[in-house]
Design an enzyme around this catalytic site. Structure first.
Site, PDB file in Angstrom:
ATOM      1  N   TYR A 137      -6.591  -6.605   9.248  1.00  0.00           N
ATOM      2  CA  TYR A 137      -7.924  -6.735  10.010  1.00  0.00           C
ATOM      3  C   TYR A 137      -8.014  -7.919  10.778  1.00  0.00           C
ATOM      4  CZ  TYR A 137      -9.586  -2.129   8.665  1.00  0.00           C
ATOM      5  OH  TYR A 137      -9.761  -0.829   8.217  1.00  0.00           O
ATOM      6  N   LYS A 210       0.749  -3.068  -2.564  1.00  0.00           N
ATOM      7  CA  LYS A 210       1.934  -2.530  -2.442  1.00  0.00           C
ATOM      8  C   LYS A 210       3.015  -3.502  -2.353  1.00  0.00           C
ATOM      9  CE  LYS A 210       4.275   1.099  -1.027  1.00  0.00           C
ATOM     10  NZ  LYS A 210       4.557   2.431  -1.749  1.00  0.00           N
ATOM     11  N   ASP A 243      -0.180   4.050  -2.939  1.00  0.00           N
ATOM     12  CA  ASP A 243       0.101   5.388  -3.028  1.00  0.00           C
ATOM     13  C   ASP A 243      -0.148   6.237  -4.506  1.00  0.00           C
ATOM     14  OD1 ASP A 243       2.256   3.842  -4.072  1.00  0.00           O
ATOM     15  OD2 ASP A 243       3.896   4.994  -3.286  1.00  0.00           O
ATOM     16  N   ASP A 267      -9.875   0.487   2.558  1.00  0.00           N
ATOM     17  CA  ASP A 267     -10.356   1.327   3.971  1.00  0.00           C
ATOM     18  C   ASP A 267      -9.652   2.669   3.541  1.00  0.00           C
ATOM     19  OD1 ASP A 267     -11.690   2.342   6.283  1.00  0.00           O
ATOM     20  OD2 ASP A 267      -9.529   2.149   7.106  1.00  0.00           O
ATOM     21  N   ASP A 271     -12.358   6.511   1.776  1.00  0.00           N
ATOM     22  CA  ASP A 271     -12.459   7.611   2.303  1.00  0.00           C
ATOM     23  C   ASP A 271     -12.216   8.807   1.296  1.00  0.00           C
ATOM     24  OD1 ASP A 271     -13.352   6.609   4.747  1.00  0.00           O
ATOM     25  OD2 ASP A 271     -12.117   8.113   5.767  1.00  0.00           O
TER      26      ASP A 271
HETATM   27  C1  IPM Z   1     -14.855   1.527   7.582  1.00  0.00           C
HETATM   28  C2  IPM Z   1     -14.578   2.020   9.071  1.00  0.00           C
HETATM   29  C3  IPM Z   1     -14.006   0.636   9.685  1.00  0.00           C
HETATM   30  C4  IPM Z   1     -13.151  -0.028   9.004  1.00  0.00           C
HETATM   31  C5  IPM Z   1     -13.805   0.822  11.231  1.00  0.00           C
HETATM   32  C6  IPM Z   1     -14.918   1.575  11.839  1.00  0.00           C
HETATM   33  C7  IPM Z   1     -13.590  -0.653  11.853  1.00  0.00           C
HETATM   34  O1  IPM Z   1     -13.466   2.760   9.032  1.00  0.00           O
HETATM   35  O2  IPM Z   1     -16.073   0.968   7.322  1.00  0.00           O
HETATM   36  O3  IPM Z   1     -14.433   1.986   6.614  1.00  0.00           O
HETATM   37  O4  IPM Z   1     -11.825   0.131   9.345  1.00  0.00           O
HETATM   38  O5  IPM Z   1     -13.395  -0.944   8.034  1.00  0.00           O
HETATM   39 MN    MN Z   2     -13.082   3.549   7.000  1.00  0.00          MN
END
Ligand code: IPM
Ligand code: MN
Length: 375
Positions: A137, A210, A243, A267, A271
């Protein structure tokens, strides 16, 4: 106490979900003697950018620096090229205010369907502590050995290229992006994870990396993890490759208590975490600088196609507000909000379409606010 909160509604469904978040915070304040908020709105996002060309100006950063916390809706708009608002607003704020912890609780509440067969609230309840200022990042990178389409002044979609309409770009072109792991950056987030485990009575911290392939960067991460772990002898530790952990989150989520991870892996796995806690509509996050200005937001995006329809689930944002209360030291109010959310979910009467209901965004905010006031 009185808290000055910067509110950045942002784009898409952002304004709708943040309205409910503010509503619930106001209800919590009403129900908690001595708690008061002053909300100050900031316009950053697509609309402001398209009108003024400005992302977050220095003057804005200076004003935000005076706040006790930032409450953010969502960013991203189809009218603005990908990455502009994400980098210019969201990442800008994370980096500028050195919010080096991205705390993402993964908690399944009773009444919410878990997509994992045979798993319930007793199986999904852990914290992901994501590093938030380093890794891939840091935006170090570039292109070399050729000219991009953009530089040639020609924009062609991937589909045109695929169907044989490609243009004459230099085939030798390369792109590179560098991830950075620092000793200091790893130390502070890993220590936070161990402190969190202690504070919350958790017994195990899992480190994600990793290090079998990206040996340079993640061997430093591992080394720091091992050093910090020595200060917490009562806490069990382990390493997991990124992974493998995606597999274990699905197979055995009950194993996890506190998971600490470099930025990009964090990140990705959060999700997945959001899905096993019932969906993105329920997943909050806090961008935390323990000594500075922190920012709380739902982890979902701006969902432009649902914008303005009063259908988005505001609970991730409301739970981000709950995290903000906890961060501000408002334990009692934080507990009220969490309990109110838990009761609304458990009753199952008021819920948005993503949870199988038909209620509107504002109905959910009203229901949680009403409960919070009665607690
Ligand atoms: C998150 C989002 C952000 C990230 C993006 C929108 C920059 O996916 O907050 O997880 O990658 O951190
Ligand atoms: Mn994200």
């Amino acid at each position: 106490m009185r808290h000055k909160i910067a509110v950045i509604p942002g784009d898409g469904i952002g304004p709708e979900v943040i309205r409910e978040g503010v509503k619930v915070l106001e209800a919590a304040a009403e129900a908690t003697p001595g708690l008061e908020f002053e909300f100050i709105n900031f316009p950053y996002g697509a609309g402001h950018y398209l009108k003024t060309g400005e992302l977050v100006p220095q003057g804005g950063l200076d004003q935000l620096a005076e706040m006790d916390a930032i409450y953010l809706g969502a960013l991203g708009d189809p009218r603005v090229p990908t990455g502009v608002l994400e980098q210019g607003v969201l990442l800008k704020l994370r980096f500028y205010f050195e919010q080096y912890i991205n705390l993402r609780p993964v908690k399944l509440y009773p009444g919410v369907r878990c997509p994992l067969a045979g798993k319930g609230p007793e199986h999904v309840n852990f914290y992901v502590v994501r590093e938030n200022t380093e890794d891939f990042y840091v935006a170090i990178g570039g292109r070399a050995k050729g000219r991009s389409r953009a530089e040639l002044g020609v924009v062609r979609s991937i589909y045109e290229a695929k169907f044989g309409l490609d243009i004459d770009v230099d085939r030798g072109e390369v792109a590179y992006q560098i991830g950075v792991i620092s000793r200091k950056g790893s130390e502070r987030v890993i220590r936070y994870a161990f402190e969190l485990a202690r504070r919350k009575g958790r017994r195990r911290v899992t480190s994600v990396d990793k290090a079998n392939v990206l040996t340079h960067a993640y061997s430093l991460w591992r080394e720091v993890f091992e050093l910090v772990a020595r200060d917490y002898p009562e806490i069990e530790t382990e390493f997991a490759f990124v992974d493998a952990i995606t597999m274990w989150f699905v197979k055995n989520p009950e194993w996890y208590q506190v998971v600490v991870t470099p930025n990009m892996f964090g990140d990705i796995i959060t999700d997945l975490g959001a899905m096993i806690q019932g969906g993105l509509g329920l997943a909050p996050g806090g961008n935390i600088n323990p000594d500075g200005v922190s920012m709380f937001e739902p982890i979902h995006g701006s969902a432009p196609k649902h914008a303005g329809k009063n259908v988005a689930n505001p609970l991730a944002t409301i739970l981000a507000g709950q995290m903000m209360l906890e961060h501000l030291g408002e334990r009692e109010a934080a507990d009220k909000v969490e309990q109110a959310v838990a009761e609304v979910l458990k009753e199952g009467k008021v819920r948005t379409y993503d949870l199988g209901g038909r209620s509107g965004t504002s109905d959910v905010g009203d229901a949680v606010a009403a409960k919070a006031k009665k607690l």
